[in-house]
Write an enzyme that holds these catalytic residues in place. Structure first.
Site, PDB file in Angstrom:
ATOM      1  CD  GLU A 153       6.393   1.216  14.656  1.00 47.03           C
ATOM      2  OE1 GLU A 153       7.118   1.697  15.545  1.00 47.03           O
ATOM      3  OE2 GLU A 153       6.024   1.883  13.672  1.00 47.03           O
ATOM      4  CG  ASP A 154       2.234  -0.728  10.918  1.00 52.25           C
ATOM      5  OD1 ASP A 154       2.206   0.215  11.733  1.00 52.25           O
ATOM      6  OD2 ASP A 154       2.664  -0.612   9.758  1.00 52.25           O
ATOM      7  CG  LEU A 213      -1.774  -1.190   1.464  1.00 48.40           C
ATOM      8  CD1 LEU A 213      -2.371  -1.176   2.881  1.00 48.40           C
ATOM      9  CD2 LEU A 213      -2.879  -1.180   0.414  1.00 48.40           C
ATOM     10  CB  CYS A 241       6.998   0.984  10.092  1.00 45.30           C
ATOM     11  SG  CYS A 241       7.566   2.168   8.950  1.00 45.30           S
ATOM     12  NE  ARG A 255      -3.860   1.821   6.564  1.00 48.80           N
ATOM     13  CZ  ARG A 255      -2.666   1.446   6.106  1.00 48.80           C
ATOM     14  NH1 ARG A 255      -1.828   0.805   6.886  1.00 48.80           N
ATOM     15  NH2 ARG A 255      -2.330   1.720   4.867  1.00 48.80           N
ATOM     16  NE  ARG A 275       0.782  -3.890   6.789  1.00 46.65           N
ATOM     17  CZ  ARG A 275       1.646  -3.178   7.512  1.00 46.65           C
ATOM     18  NH1 ARG A 275       1.506  -1.874   7.575  1.00 46.65           N
ATOM     19  NH2 ARG A 275       2.629  -3.767   8.158  1.00 46.65           N
ATOM     20  CG  ASP A 334       2.254  -2.874   2.828  1.00 40.11           C
ATOM     21  OD1 ASP A 334       3.185  -2.150   2.443  1.00 40.11           O
ATOM     22  OD2 ASP A 334       1.086  -2.757   2.425  1.00 40.11           O
ATOM     23  CG  HIS A 372       0.668   4.592  11.030  1.00 47.02           C
ATOM     24  ND1 HIS A 372       1.513   3.886  10.200  1.00 47.02           N
ATOM     25  CD2 HIS A 372      -0.464   3.846  11.115  1.00 47.02           C
ATOM     26  CE1 HIS A 372       0.918   2.776   9.797  1.00 47.02           C
ATOM     27  NE2 HIS A 372      -0.284   2.735  10.327  1.00 47.02           N
TER      28      HIS A 372
HETATM   29  C1  CIR Z   1       1.065   0.570   4.787  1.00 43.36           C
HETATM   30  O1  CIR Z   1       0.444   1.400   4.136  1.00 43.36           O
HETATM   31  O2  CIR Z   1       0.525  -0.089   5.678  1.00 43.36           O
HETATM   32  C2  CIR Z   1       2.533   0.359   4.474  1.00 43.36           C
HETATM   33  N1  CIR Z   1       2.775   0.553   3.091  1.00 43.36           N
HETATM   34  C3  CIR Z   1       3.386   1.308   5.285  1.00 43.36           C
HETATM   35  C4  CIR Z   1       3.298   1.072   6.760  1.00 43.36           C
HETATM   36  C5  CIR Z   1       4.180   1.972   7.529  1.00 43.36           C
HETATM   37  N2  CIR Z   1       4.125   1.656   8.900  1.00 43.36           N
HETATM   38  C6  CIR Z   1       4.427   2.499   9.891  1.00 43.36           C
HETATM   39  O3  CIR Z   1       4.677   3.657   9.651  1.00 43.36           O
HETATM   40  N3  CIR Z   1       4.365   2.037  11.123  1.00 43.36           N
END
Ligand code: CIR
Length: 256
Positions: A65-66, A18, A251, A131, A85, A60, A164
């Site tokens: 971290e997410d 994404l 992340c 999110r 995700r 992704d 975020h």
């Molecule tokens: C997303 O859109 O979920 C990934 N392309 C990028 C996530 C980045 N995560 C973060 O900053 N913790």
């Protein structure tokens, strides 16, 4: 002090992830090289890495971290807000459970991305974003409360320039928050020393304190100078390819 970090090697389909920015497609050889250097920097900061193989089911998934919130007192597995995700959490579960035998989790209809969670000593700031929803924030606040942490929310849903909460702020220890100028007046930061980041360097507001160093994105001299002036030693890392996919320094790892 952190002693460990979990990272995941980017998959060859990284560019299918994404993104909201129009910075062009990431070049995979450089993605791998920047990730390799990132891992090396974590080791230089004293961490032992658990390096997971690329997972092509989830483009992704290098943004580990997410998928979890790892604290000194317990772990919470998240429920990422982007459908593509969601499965990343199951892919990480066994690894987290090696270090935290009993984990907490976020359940539907709650959604929550680790990128929205900023730990500042015993207090957590929880970003409400596109999110992380209110139910996800409520569940996390309850889990954190049970672990003895306080928390408060910051609503960033109106901000179009960040994905975020931590795209715009970082807590770097010594009661200091690095914050995008646009957010600096938020009452959540009252009582903290602020290092303000102007619009031209706003990407660099996502930085990470790892033991004695602050990892910062390369190419942002004003922030690097401001950190030095406040006595922080920084280590600059090229993040150009991750930036193309909305990714920042924090992340790419789970530090604990
Ligand atoms: C997303 O859109 O979920 C990934 N392309 C990028 C996530 C980045 N995560 C973060 O900053 N913790």
């Amino acid at each position: 002090m952190f002693t460990r970090a979990i990272v995941r090697i980017p998959g060859s389909n990284f560019d299918a992830g994404l993104t909201t920015v129009a910075l062009g497609r990431p070049r995979f050889d450089q993605v791998l090289e920047q990730h390799r250097r990132y891992c090396e920097a974590l080791v230089e900061c004293g961490l032992t890495l658990t390096k997971l193989e690329a997972d092509l089911r989830y483009p992704d998934s290098t943004f580990v971290e997410d998928t979890a919130i790892l604290t000194a007192r317990g772990a919470v597995l998240t429920r990422p807000g982007a459908k593509s995700r969601e499965g990343e959490v199951d892919a990480l579960r066994a690894t987290v459970e090696r270090f935290y035998p009993s984990t907490l989790s976020i359940g539907a209809p709650g959604t929550l991305d680790g990128g929205d969670i900023c730990e500042a000593e015993d207090r957590f700031l929880i970003g409400l974003s596109h999110r992380t929803n209110e139910e996800g924030a409520r569940q996390l606040a309850a889990h954190l409360g049970g672990l003895g942490y306080s928390s408060s929310t910051i609503d960033v849903r109106g901000m179009t320039t960040i994905l975020h909460l931590k795209s715009g702020i970082s807590y770097i220890g010594e009661n200091t928050v690095v914050v995008m100028e646009e957010m600096a007046e938020n009452e959540a930061f009252a009582g903290y020393e602020l290092i303000r980041v102007g619009e031209e360097e706003s990407y660099a507001a996502n930085c990470v304190r790892v033991n004695d160093r602050v990892l910062v994105a390369a190419g942002f001299p004003k922030l690097t100078a401001a950190l030095r002036a406040r006595g922080f030693e920084s280590l600059a890392l090229d993040m150009s390819e991750f930036r193309r996919m909305d990714g920042g320094l924090s992340c790419l790892s789970l530090r604990f």
